[in-house]
Design a protein around this motif. Structure first.
Motif, PDB file in Angstrom:
ATOM      1  N   CYS A 158       0.273 -17.594  67.373  1.00 56.97           N
ATOM      2  CA  CYS A 158       1.426 -16.773  66.993  1.00 56.97           C
ATOM      3  C   CYS A 158       2.427 -16.725  68.138  1.00 56.97           C
ATOM      4  CB  CYS A 158       0.990 -15.363  66.602  1.00 56.97           C
ATOM      5  SG  CYS A 158       0.296 -14.406  67.969  1.00 56.97           S
ATOM      6  N   VAL A 159       3.683 -16.536  67.789  1.00 51.63           N
ATOM      7  CA  VAL A 159       4.758 -16.294  68.762  1.00 51.63           C
ATOM      8  C   VAL A 159       5.552 -15.088  68.269  1.00 51.63           C
ATOM      9  CG1 VAL A 159       4.977 -18.615  69.696  1.00 51.63           C
ATOM     10  CG2 VAL A 159       6.165 -18.042  67.586  1.00 51.63           C
ATOM     11  N   VAL A 160       5.824 -14.143  69.166  1.00 45.29           N
ATOM     12  CA  VAL A 160       6.558 -12.938  68.786  1.00 45.29           C
ATOM     13  C   VAL A 160       7.498 -12.532  69.912  1.00 45.29           C
ATOM     14  CG1 VAL A 160       4.734 -12.067  67.269  1.00 45.29           C
ATOM     15  CG2 VAL A 160       4.766 -11.394  69.668  1.00 45.29           C
ATOM     16  N   TYR A 161       8.616 -11.946  69.527  1.00 40.64           N
ATOM     17  CA  TYR A 161       9.527 -11.323  70.478  1.00 40.64           C
ATOM     18  C   TYR A 161       9.176  -9.846  70.609  1.00 40.64           C
ATOM     19  CZ  TYR A 161      12.853 -15.207  70.840  1.00 40.64           C
ATOM     20  OH  TYR A 161      13.466 -16.413  71.106  1.00 40.64           O
ATOM     21  N   ASN A 162       9.418  -9.314  71.794  1.00 40.10           N
ATOM     22  CA  ASN A 162       9.321  -7.878  71.971  1.00 40.10           C
ATOM     23  C   ASN A 162      10.628  -7.268  71.459  1.00 40.10           C
ATOM     24  OD1 ASN A 162       9.170  -5.228  72.787  1.00 40.10           O
ATOM     25  ND2 ASN A 162       8.736  -5.672  74.933  1.00 40.10           N
ATOM     26  N   PRO A 163      10.577  -6.531  70.352  1.00 45.98           N
ATOM     27  CA  PRO A 163      11.834  -6.009  69.794  1.00 45.98           C
ATOM     28  C   PRO A 163      12.538  -5.023  70.717  1.00 45.98           C
ATOM     29  CG  PRO A 163       9.933  -5.000  68.732  1.00 45.98           C
ATOM     30  CD  PRO A 163       9.402  -6.096  69.593  1.00 45.98           C
ATOM     31  N   HIS A 164      11.804  -4.452  71.674  1.00 52.42           N
ATOM     32  CA  HIS A 164      12.400  -3.502  72.616  1.00 52.42           C
ATOM     33  C   HIS A 164      13.009  -4.207  73.831  1.00 52.42           C
ATOM     34  CE1 HIS A 164      10.269  -0.395  70.333  1.00 52.42           C
ATOM     35  NE2 HIS A 164       9.196  -1.154  70.434  1.00 52.42           N
ATOM     36  N   ALA A 165      12.639  -5.481  74.030  1.00 52.87           N
ATOM     37  CA  ALA A 165      13.159  -6.266  75.154  1.00 52.87           C
ATOM     38  C   ALA A 165      13.271  -7.715  74.683  1.00 52.87           C
ATOM     39  CB  ALA A 165      12.239  -6.149  76.373  1.00 52.87           C
ATOM     40  N   PRO A 166      14.389  -8.107  74.088  1.00 53.06           N
ATOM     41  CA  PRO A 166      14.510  -9.403  73.418  1.00 53.06           C
ATOM     42  C   PRO A 166      14.263 -10.627  74.288  1.00 53.06           C
ATOM     43  CG  PRO A 166      16.299  -7.946  72.776  1.00 53.06           C
ATOM     44  CD  PRO A 166      15.586  -7.265  73.898  1.00 53.06           C
ATOM     45  N   ASN A 167      14.337 -10.495  75.593  1.00 57.52           N
ATOM     46  CA  ASN A 167      14.062 -11.640  76.457  1.00 57.52           C
ATOM     47  C   ASN A 167      12.567 -11.876  76.664  1.00 57.52           C
ATOM     48  OD1 ASN A 167      16.640 -12.613  76.960  1.00 57.52           O
ATOM     49  ND2 ASN A 167      16.993 -11.156  78.627  1.00 57.52           N
ATOM     50  N   GLU A 168      11.753 -10.919  76.249  1.00 63.83           N
ATOM     51  CA  GLU A 168      10.303 -11.066  76.375  1.00 63.83           C
ATOM     52  C   GLU A 168       9.741 -11.777  75.152  1.00 63.83           C
ATOM     53  OE1 GLU A 168       8.916  -7.217  79.086  1.00 63.83           O
ATOM     54  OE2 GLU A 168       8.003  -7.621  77.139  1.00 63.83           O
ATOM     55  N   LEU A 169       9.066 -12.875  75.410  1.00 63.56           N
ATOM     56  CA  LEU A 169       8.485 -13.685  74.350  1.00 63.56           C
ATOM     57  C   LEU A 169       6.994 -13.836  74.602  1.00 63.56           C
ATOM     58  CD1 LEU A 169       9.102 -15.416  71.822  1.00 63.56           C
ATOM     59  CD2 LEU A 169       9.544 -17.338  73.377  1.00 63.56           C
TER      60      LEU A 169
END
Length: 284
Positions: A158-169
């Motif tokens: 899986c790959v997900v973005y941190n919705p609270h910090a969009p640069n964190e993947l």
């Protein structure tokens, strides 16, 4: 009247006794050689299909983990870093290779996950079953691979973005698709600069294959993970420190998906799924 007794001399009887004993031992050994494989084969043949699939999966993993039961995630990452350091020391990293695709162009790899950037709908990220993490800046029209050479494994669940910090993947390693050619993972890889560089994140508690990662919409430190695998690995895990440490909160069999209620954020849904049938299968 004369009585005559006839007996076999000892030096004739002794070899005969030894010969009989040797024949008996030979017969026993022959029976064992013939019957033992037959018993093993019959036990394997009459096992339920799902048990035979599990045995094949375990054999696939154990031959790579021997003499341990599993491959520690930190050990896999250490081996990758050691090899990269060796190449750099020998000057191999400075060699620039030019590759040309020879086809075929009609065959694609397995895509296990897809994520869209929270603030840029044109930027997509994809996790592949055995080729690392890829990105597209034109909504999937063309793709390039992130530099994931320091990943302990290239199988991505899986790959997900941190919705609270969009640069964190975040990339959960290991392919959760149930097959004899899929590879288990080695924890979570995280990028804090949109995928340019990566590092292993948190402890190696999450073993097996990470099928899903979910952030709580109200708390950026609260995460949930769905893990697939065998033994004491599978289940749903919870982290209260953004993935630094994890605790299993639901077990039974492989967890494949997690969802949070869109309006009642205290309700969490999860699916447990063993592909060949299991009493734990269902929605929780």
């Amino acid at each position: 009247m004369s009585v005559y007794l006839c007996s076999t001399p000892a030096f004739y009887a002794l070899p005969t006794i030894r010969y009989i004993r040797a024949m008996r031992c030979s017969a026993v050994i022959t029976c064992l050689l013939v019957l033992f494989p037959a018993v093993l084969y019959s036990q394997h043949t009459f096992l339920p299909e799902y048990e035979r699939v599990v045995q094949r999966q375990r054999w696939f993993m154990q031959q790579r983990a021997f003499p341990a039961d599993s491959i520690p995630a930190e050990t896999m990452l250490k081996a990758v870093n050691t090899e990269l350091a060796r190449r750099q020391k020998n000057g191999q990293e400075s060699i620039q290779y030019t590759w040309e695709s020879l086809g075929p162009d009609t065959i694609a790899g397995r895509i296990s996950s897809l994520a869209v950037h929270p603030n840029n709908p044109n930027f997509w990220v994809g996790g592949s079953g055995g080729g690392g993490v890829w990105y597209s800046s034109n909504r999937g029209a063309s793709w390039q691979r992130f530099s994931t050479r320091n990943f302990p494994v290239y199988a991505i669940g899986c790959v997900v973005y941190n919705p609270h910090a969009p640069n964190e993947l975040y990339a959960g390693t290991g392919e959760p698709n149930f097959a004899s050619f899929t590879f288990p993972g080695a924890g979570i890889m995280r990028s804090v600069n949109g995928g340019q560089t990566w590092s292993q994140h948190g402890t190696a508690t999450l073993k097996g294959s990470i099928a899903d990662l979910v952030f709580h919409p109200d708390d950026d430190s609260l995460m949930f993970a769905a893990c697939a695998g065998f033994g004491d690995v599978p289940g749903v895990y919870r982290s209260t420190n953004r993935g630094a440490t994890w605790q299993r909160v639901l077990e039974g069999t492989s967890a494949m998906d997690i969802a949070i209620h869109p309006t009642r954020h205290n309700i969490i849904y999860a699916t447990l799924s063993y592909p060949l049938g299991n009493s734990f299968n269902g929605i929780y």
